[in-house]
Design an enzyme around this catalytic site. Structure first.
Site, PDB file in Angstrom:
ATOM      1  N   LYS A 206       0.844  -1.197   0.000  1.00  0.00           N
ATOM      2  CA  LYS A 206       0.000   0.000   0.000  1.00  0.00           C
ATOM      3  C   LYS A 206       0.883   1.252   0.000  1.00  0.00           C
ATOM      4  O   LYS A 206       2.108   1.152   0.194  1.00  0.00           O
ATOM      5  CB  LYS A 206      -0.906  -0.022   1.234  1.00  0.00           C
ATOM      6  CG  LYS A 206      -0.151  -0.029   2.556  1.00  0.00           C
ATOM      7  CD  LYS A 206      -1.041  -0.484   3.702  1.00  0.00           C
ATOM      8  CE  LYS A 206      -0.284  -0.461   5.013  1.00  0.00           C
ATOM      9  NZ  LYS A 206      -1.004  -1.161   6.089  1.00  0.00           N
TER      10      LYS A 206
ATOM     11  N   ARG B  39      -9.846  -0.199  15.339  1.00  0.00           N
ATOM     12  CA  ARG B  39      -9.838   0.658  14.156  1.00  0.00           C
ATOM     13  C   ARG B  39     -10.881   0.038  13.213  1.00  0.00           C
ATOM     14  O   ARG B  39     -12.050   0.267  13.397  1.00  0.00           O
ATOM     15  CB  ARG B  39      -8.421   0.697  13.576  1.00  0.00           C
ATOM     16  CG  ARG B  39      -8.148   1.848  12.652  1.00  0.00           C
ATOM     17  CD  ARG B  39      -6.706   1.862  12.161  1.00  0.00           C
ATOM     18  NE  ARG B  39      -6.314   0.578  11.563  1.00  0.00           N
ATOM     19  CZ  ARG B  39      -5.107   0.329  11.029  1.00  0.00           C
ATOM     20  NH1 ARG B  39      -4.182   1.271  11.036  1.00  0.00           N
ATOM     21  NH2 ARG B  39      -4.821  -0.834  10.490  1.00  0.00           N
TER      22      ARG B  39
ATOM     23  N   TYR C 268      18.518  29.047   8.388  1.00  0.00           N
ATOM     24  CA  TYR C 268      17.360  29.866   8.749  1.00  0.00           C
ATOM     25  C   TYR C 268      17.235  30.026  10.260  1.00  0.00           C
ATOM     26  O   TYR C 268      17.392  29.076  11.012  1.00  0.00           O
ATOM     27  CB  TYR C 268      16.066  29.239   8.218  1.00  0.00           C
ATOM     28  CG  TYR C 268      15.873  29.428   6.737  1.00  0.00           C
ATOM     29  CD1 TYR C 268      15.750  30.712   6.195  1.00  0.00           C
ATOM     30  CD2 TYR C 268      15.798  28.336   5.890  1.00  0.00           C
ATOM     31  CE1 TYR C 268      15.560  30.896   4.828  1.00  0.00           C
ATOM     32  CE2 TYR C 268      15.600  28.513   4.522  1.00  0.00           C
ATOM     33  CZ  TYR C 268      15.486  29.790   4.002  1.00  0.00           C
ATOM     34  OH  TYR C 268      15.294  29.962   2.656  1.00  0.00           O
TER      35      TYR C 268
ATOM     36  N   MET D  71      14.233  23.843   2.225  1.00  0.00           N
ATOM     37  CA  MET D  71      13.461  23.148   1.191  1.00  0.00           C
ATOM     38  C   MET D  71      14.359  22.305   0.285  1.00  0.00           C
ATOM     39  O   MET D  71      14.031  21.173  -0.073  1.00  0.00           O
ATOM     40  CB  MET D  71      12.687  24.167   0.351  1.00  0.00           C
ATOM     41  CG  MET D  71      11.754  23.526  -0.659  1.00  0.00           C
ATOM     42  SD  MET D  71      10.885  24.747  -1.657  1.00  0.00           S
ATOM     43  CE  MET D  71       9.793  25.483  -0.454  1.00  0.00           C
TER      44      MET D  71
HETATM   45  C1  LIG Z   1      -0.250  -2.139   6.727  1.00  0.00           C
HETATM   46  C2  LIG Z   1      -0.757  -3.452   7.167  1.00  0.00           C
HETATM   47  C3  LIG Z   1       0.107  -4.533   7.350  1.00  0.00           C
HETATM   48  C4  LIG Z   1       1.608  -4.405   7.251  1.00  0.00           C
HETATM   49  O1  LIG Z   1       2.079  -3.766   8.419  1.00  0.00           O
HETATM   50  P1  LIG Z   1       3.664  -3.587   8.692  1.00  0.00           P
HETATM   51  O2  LIG Z   1       3.743  -3.037  10.064  1.00  0.00           O
HETATM   52  O3  LIG Z   1       4.141  -2.596   7.669  1.00  0.00           O
HETATM   53  O4  LIG Z   1       4.259  -4.911   8.507  1.00  0.00           O
HETATM   54  C5  LIG Z   1      -0.442  -5.760   7.658  1.00  0.00           C
HETATM   55  N1  LIG Z   1      -1.783  -5.905   7.809  1.00  0.00           N
HETATM   56  C6  LIG Z   1      -2.644  -4.884   7.676  1.00  0.00           C
HETATM   57  C7  LIG Z   1      -4.105  -5.110   7.878  1.00  0.00           C
HETATM   58  C8  LIG Z   1      -2.168  -3.618   7.356  1.00  0.00           C
HETATM   59  O5  LIG Z   1      -3.019  -2.592   7.238  1.00  0.00           O
END
Ligand SMILES: *Cc1c(COP(=O)(O)O)cnc(C)c1O
Length: 364
Positions: A35, A130, A255, A303
């Site tokens: 993702k 969640r 800065y 930046m």
């Molecule tokens: C993002 C996610 C993972 C992976 O988590 P990591 O901590 O990056 O290994 C696994 N399962 C679900 C449901 C996630 O949302």
């Protein structure tokens, strides 16, 4: 001058880390979580680099469609499932797996007709609070899904851990116990482990592990670096020295004059800044690797540039290579976790926020 900032994606390291994850669960399957644009490494770069992956997981339909249209044939899981019934036709068209985390999604499936049933991952809330079905509703929703024409059998029963990043935290065991209890009498295969749980749990990791961050070589644990668990960094963020100046005691640098030279010293300017995704919050003292030696950030991150103390660097010169995080055994490794902790953030965020103006290249 074209900007020298680059992100090099090491595909051999990516495959090494995937195999390491897989070796934690002999006989089981491993879904590579890609993702957020492959945790900032490039969605297709990672998917194509991991041809051997058993499956992929993404957070959005857009990502799933990009993967399918690029010819990725493995199972692809939508981690949050669908928001509206209309999306189920896309799920079917692109043959995606979906998470079901609430009763509304079960209803959507019940009124959907499909030739080939869809693979469903029933997400159970065991304490993350969640997404996920409440323990009390699991049995009835499991029964509804099992009876549903649009749903393939077996279901995958999954949960997600809230505190697995802390090896001493007992909450993981509480969640595991809750999952075991509620699934004991239910049919389905199982998936519980993110990266931290994959590395921490010694027995019974279930049918599918879901490693994310570890694939990219960063540690999922607090107060650890990837190499502690045999992981290799996949992204190297690098740039070059574009300025060197001699300063004297009391000179302010950058800065706000927020940092003042404590002695006469050589200060280097590196072409990297928050416009590239280097964190503005990085404190003075954050490690930066110049020519394979560790220097320290001084002054505020701008930046386009940062300034570094070159006191301990041998014969620095313009154009010298600078590594902001990552690296290899050959170049030396600067753990991203050290940069993250010095910037008050986590490696996940640093990896995800490298900006589009950084040139991405792959290496093998
Ligand atoms: C993002 C996610 C993972 C992976 O988590 P990591 O901590 O990056 O290994 C696994 N399962 C679900 C449901 C996630 O949302």
């Amino acid at each position: 001058m074209s900007r020298p900032s680059r992100a090099i994606i090491n595909l051999a390291a990516l495959r090494h880390n995937y195999q390491l994850a897989k070796s934690r669960n002999p006989g089981g399957l491993a879904m590579a979580v890609i993702k957020a644009n492959g945790y900032g490494h490039g969605l297709l770069t990672v998917a194509n680099g991991l041809g051997e992956a058993d499956a992929f997981a993404v957070a959005s339909m857009d990502e799933a469609i990009i993967l399918r249209e690029a010819g990725i044939a493995q199972k692809i899981l939508l981690l949050a499932g669908v928001c509206a019934a209309a999306e189920l036709s896309l799920v079917d068209r692109y043959r995606l797996d979906i998470v079901v985390h609430c009763a509304e999604q079960v209803s959507m499936l019940e009124s959907f007709r499909v030739q080939d049933p869809l693979n469903v991952w029933l997400k159970i809330n065991t304490g993350m609070n969640r997404l996920g079905i409440a323990i009390a509703d699991v049995v009835s929703l499991h029964a509804r899904l099992t009876a549903c024409q649009a749903v393939a059998i077996p279901l995958v029963l999954m949960t997600h851990f809230a505190n697995a990043d802390d090896r001493r935290d007992k909450y993981l065991q509480t969640q595991r116990q809750a999952f075991k209890q509620v699934t004991a009498s239910l049919s389905g295969i199982k998936s519980i482990a993110n990266s931290a749980a994959t590395l921490f749990i010694e027995d019974d990791l279930g049918d599918w592990i879901r490693p994310g961050i570890m694939l990219y070589g960063a540690s999922p644990f607090i107060n650890s670096i990837g190499s502690d668990d045999g992981l290799k960094p996949v992204m190297t963020l690098e740039s070059a020295l574009i300025g060197i100046r001699q300063q004297v005691t009391g000179d302010p640098v950058g800065y706000g004059g927020a940092w003042v030279c404590p002695q006469d010293m050589l200060v280097g300017v590196v072409a990297i800044g928050y416009g590239d995704g280097y964190p503005w919050h990085a404190k003075a003292g954050t490690p930066v690797m110049v020519n394979g030696q560790v220097a320290k950030l001084v002054g505020r991150v701008s930046m386009d540039m940062i300034t570094v103390d070159l006191t301990n660097i041998k014969k620095p010169k313009l154009g010298d290579k600078v590594i902001l995080w990552g690296g290899s055994d050959k170049s030396g490794i600067l753990p991203i976790e050290e940069v993250a902790s010095s910037a008050g953030t986590i490696s996940y965020e640093l990896l995800c926020q490298v900006t589009a103006r950084v040139k991405f290249k792959t290496s093998d």
